[in-house]
Design a protein around this motif. Structure first.
Motif, PDB file in Angstrom:
ATOM      1  N   GLU A   1       0.387  10.980  -6.625  1.00 24.34           N
ATOM      2  CA  GLU A   1       0.211   9.865  -5.648  1.00 24.34           C
ATOM      3  C   GLU A   1       0.196  10.519  -4.203  1.00 24.34           C
ATOM      4  N   ARG A   2       0.859  11.790  -3.952  1.00 25.75           N
ATOM      5  CA  ARG A   2       0.558  12.358  -2.636  1.00 25.75           C
ATOM      6  C   ARG A   2      -0.583  12.681  -2.481  1.00 25.75           C
ATOM      7  N   LEU A   3      -1.579  13.123  -3.476  1.00 22.14           N
ATOM      8  CA  LEU A   3      -3.074  13.521  -3.303  1.00 22.14           C
ATOM      9  C   LEU A   3      -3.668  12.279  -3.177  1.00 22.14           C
ATOM     10  N   LYS A   4      -3.521  11.075  -3.302  1.00 17.25           N
ATOM     11  CA  LYS A   4      -4.521  10.077  -2.991  1.00 17.25           C
ATOM     12  C   LYS A   4      -4.987   9.959  -1.800  1.00 17.25           C
ATOM     13  N   ARG A   5      -6.511   9.777  -1.728  1.00 15.05           N
ATOM     14  CA  ARG A   5      -7.034  10.007  -0.538  1.00 15.05           C
ATOM     15  C   ARG A   5      -6.621   9.230   0.518  1.00 15.05           C
ATOM     16  N   GLU A   6      -6.133   7.969   0.416  1.00 15.74           N
ATOM     17  CA  GLU A   6      -5.766   6.767   1.356  1.00 15.74           C
ATOM     18  C   GLU A   6      -4.750   7.624   2.223  1.00 15.74           C
ATOM     19  N   ARG A   7      -3.694   8.339   1.392  1.00 17.27           N
ATOM     20  CA  ARG A   7      -2.373   8.862   1.890  1.00 17.27           C
ATOM     21  C   ARG A   7      -2.791  10.514   2.847  1.00 17.27           C
TER      22      ARG A   7
ATOM     23  N   PRO B   1       0.644  -1.206   0.044  1.00 14.01           N
ATOM     24  CA  PRO B   1      -0.069  -0.117  -0.077  1.00 14.01           C
ATOM     25  C   PRO B   1       0.817   1.241  -0.273  1.00 14.01           C
ATOM     26  N   ASP B   2       2.091   1.277   0.631  1.00 12.93           N
ATOM     27  CA  ASP B   2       2.767   2.258   0.653  1.00 12.93           C
ATOM     28  C   ASP B   2       3.817   2.652  -0.557  1.00 12.93           C
ATOM     29  N   LEU B   3       3.794   1.664  -1.532  1.00 14.47           N
ATOM     30  CA  LEU B   3       4.970   1.755  -2.665  1.00 14.47           C
ATOM     31  C   LEU B   3       4.157   2.488  -4.148  1.00 14.47           C
ATOM     32  N   VAL B   4       4.920   3.273  -4.731  1.00 12.63           N
ATOM     33  CA  VAL B   4       4.978   3.858  -6.045  1.00 12.63           C
ATOM     34  C   VAL B   4       6.017   3.248  -6.752  1.00 12.63           C
ATOM     35  N   THR B   5       5.893   2.553  -7.862  1.00 16.47           N
ATOM     36  CA  THR B   5       6.947   1.743  -8.646  1.00 16.47           C
ATOM     37  C   THR B   5       7.137   2.575  -9.987  1.00 16.47           C
ATOM     38  N   ILE B   6       8.112   2.749 -10.302  1.00 17.97           N
ATOM     39  CA  ILE B   6       8.269   3.083 -11.709  1.00 17.97           C
ATOM     40  C   ILE B   6       9.620   2.363 -12.307  1.00 17.97           C
ATOM     41  N   PHE B   7       9.259   1.801 -13.501  1.00 19.63           N
ATOM     42  CA  PHE B   7      10.533   1.046 -14.254  1.00 19.63           C
ATOM     43  C   PHE B   7      10.782   2.057 -15.242  1.00 19.63           C
ATOM     44  N   ILE B   8      12.289   2.475 -15.691  1.00 23.23           N
ATOM     45  CA  ILE B   8      12.705   3.200 -16.391  1.00 23.23           C
ATOM     46  C   ILE B   8      13.408   2.408 -17.909  1.00 23.23           C
ATOM     47  N   LEU B   9      12.861   2.605 -18.894  1.00 21.00           N
ATOM     48  CA  LEU B   9      13.218   1.966 -20.159  1.00 21.00           C
ATOM     49  C   LEU B   9      14.248   2.830 -20.908  1.00 21.00           C
ATOM     50  N   PRO B  10      15.441   2.153 -21.610  1.00 23.91           N
ATOM     51  CA  PRO B  10      16.029   3.157 -22.517  1.00 23.91           C
ATOM     52  C   PRO B  10      15.271   3.024 -23.941  1.00 23.91           C
ATOM     53  N   PRO B  11      15.555   4.227 -24.750  1.00 28.40           N
ATOM     54  CA  PRO B  11      14.873   4.411 -25.675  1.00 28.40           C
ATOM     55  C   PRO B  11      14.995   3.354 -26.759  1.00 28.40           C
ATOM     56  N   SER B  12      16.254   2.647 -26.703  1.00 27.91           N
ATOM     57  CA  SER B  12      16.781   1.387 -27.452  1.00 27.91           C
ATOM     58  C   SER B  12      17.593   0.836 -26.853  1.00 27.91           C
ATOM     59  N   MET B  13      17.991  -0.568 -27.058  1.00 27.95           N
ATOM     60  CA  MET B  13      19.316  -1.261 -26.517  1.00 27.95           C
ATOM     61  C   MET B  13      20.630  -0.759 -27.144  1.00 27.95           C
ATOM     62  N   ALA B  14      20.272  -0.394 -28.348  1.00 28.16           N
ATOM     63  CA  ALA B  14      21.703   0.327 -29.000  1.00 28.16           C
ATOM     64  C   ALA B  14      21.811   1.442 -28.196  1.00 28.16           C
TER      65      ALA B  14
ATOM     66  N   ARG C   1       6.350  -5.276 -16.643  1.00 31.23           N
ATOM     67  CA  ARG C   1       4.855  -5.424 -16.266  1.00 31.23           C
ATOM     68  C   ARG C   1       4.655  -5.416 -14.779  1.00 31.23           C
ATOM     69  N   GLU C   2       5.706  -5.496 -14.101  1.00 29.88           N
ATOM     70  CA  GLU C   2       5.392  -5.612 -12.595  1.00 29.88           C
ATOM     71  C   GLU C   2       5.295  -4.279 -11.985  1.00 29.88           C
ATOM     72  N   TYR C   3       5.529  -3.184 -12.681  1.00 34.79           N
ATOM     73  CA  TYR C   3       5.706  -1.723 -12.213  1.00 34.79           C
ATOM     74  C   TYR C   3       4.263  -1.071 -12.395  1.00 34.79           C
ATOM     75  N   ASP C   4       3.993  -0.005 -11.662  1.00 35.39           N
ATOM     76  CA  ASP C   4       2.895   0.957 -11.858  1.00 35.39           C
ATOM     77  C   ASP C   4       3.042   1.688 -12.959  1.00 35.39           C
ATOM     78  N   TYR C   5       4.015   2.356 -13.087  1.00 37.84           N
ATOM     79  CA  TYR C   5       4.445   3.345 -14.371  1.00 37.84           C
ATOM     80  C   TYR C   5       5.488   2.885 -14.939  1.00 37.84           C
ATOM     81  N   ILE C   6       5.574   3.200 -16.235  1.00 37.94           N
ATOM     82  CA  ILE C   6       6.672   2.877 -17.282  1.00 37.94           C
ATOM     83  C   ILE C   6       6.884   4.256 -17.800  1.00 37.94           C
ATOM     84  N   LEU C   7       8.278   4.503 -17.883  1.00 39.57           N
ATOM     85  CA  LEU C   7       8.727   5.657 -18.456  1.00 39.57           C
ATOM     86  C   LEU C   7       9.998   5.318 -19.337  1.00 39.57           C
ATOM     87  N   VAL C   8      10.141   5.801 -20.591  1.00 34.50           N
ATOM     88  CA  VAL C   8      10.881   5.622 -21.803  1.00 34.50           C
ATOM     89  C   VAL C   8      11.863   6.874 -21.566  1.00 34.50           C
TER      90      VAL C   8
END
Length: 220
Positions: free
Chosen positions: A195-201, A125-138, A170-177
């Motif tokens: 995320e700071r403005l979510k009701r439960e927080r 419940p306390d986690l916000v997860t972001i996975f950062i992808l490169p624009p390409s493997m090259a 796919r295991e993360y809340d947000y994906i960022l290239v």
């Protein structure tokens, strides 16, 4: 005559913000920029059994402990996540993180998908997860070679590991290239703000709303 509104202290529970990425995709740079630009955000400081390097400061970079103390952390379930890396042990102490969240501070983590999985089991419940992808493997390989920190053999190993890391997106809340660091920073700041403005927080909301409802309507 309208009753003066009651003053309610606005409080919220902090959150744990996890940034994960393959090596070279930009999470370390983004972490540094976030800490510079976002108030009420602090970096998690891990414990480790490895030796302190000359440039490192205990308590800022890591808490340096021996193996017996680390084993006590594990036995007492006092780590949110832990791992062995090249014969050394690393972990995130639970108590200081929970104190920070209770005080309204957010805690930033630069950890991999394995550490993220452990933390999801213990504190989802306390986690916000972001996975950062490169624009390409090259482009990822170009960044690793350009920074000139690793030998060609190490770069090859990092690239092989990157393919495995990316498979967990796919295991993360947000994906960022991350093809532009400034645009990526804007996106991560927007995620954190929302995320700071979510009701439960917002822990003071029930009292605040009750005070609103208790206000008398204006008299004719």
């Amino acid at each position: 005559m309208m009753q003066a509104p009651q003053t309610i202290e606005r409080r919220r529970r902090g959150l744990m913000l996890i940034l994960s990425s393959p090596s070279g995709a930009g999470k370390t740079t983004l972490s540094r920029l976030l800490l510079e630009h976002m108030p009420h955000l602090q970096m998690s400081v891990s414990v480790t059994t490895r030796q302190r390097r000359p440039s490192e400061i205990s308590g800022r970079d890591y808490h340096f402990i021996d193996r017996d103390e680390f084993d006590r952390y594990v036995a007492n379930d006092d780590l949110l996540e832990h791992a062995e890396v090249y014969g050394n042990f690393y972990g995130t102490p639970k108590t200081p993180v929970m104190k920070a969240l209770a005080s309204g501070m957010d805690v930033l983590f630069d950890i991999d998908w394995q550490g993220t999985q452990q933390m999801m089991r213990k504190a989802r419940p306390d986690l916000v997860t972001i996975f950062i992808l490169p624009p390409s493997m090259a482009e990822l390989e170009r960044r690793l070679r350009t920074r000139a920190q690793d030998s060609a053999d190490v770069v090859a190993k990092r690239m092989a590991k990157a393919h495995d890391d990316v498979s967990h997106w796919r295991e993360y809340d947000y994906i960022l290239v991350n093809d532009d660091i400034e645009a990526s920073l804007v996106s991560v700041r927007a995620i954190l703000t929302a995320e700071r403005l979510k009701r439960e927080r917002q822990t003071s909301l029930p009292d605040f709303v009750a005070a609103l409802q208790a206000e008398r309507p204006p008299s004719d």
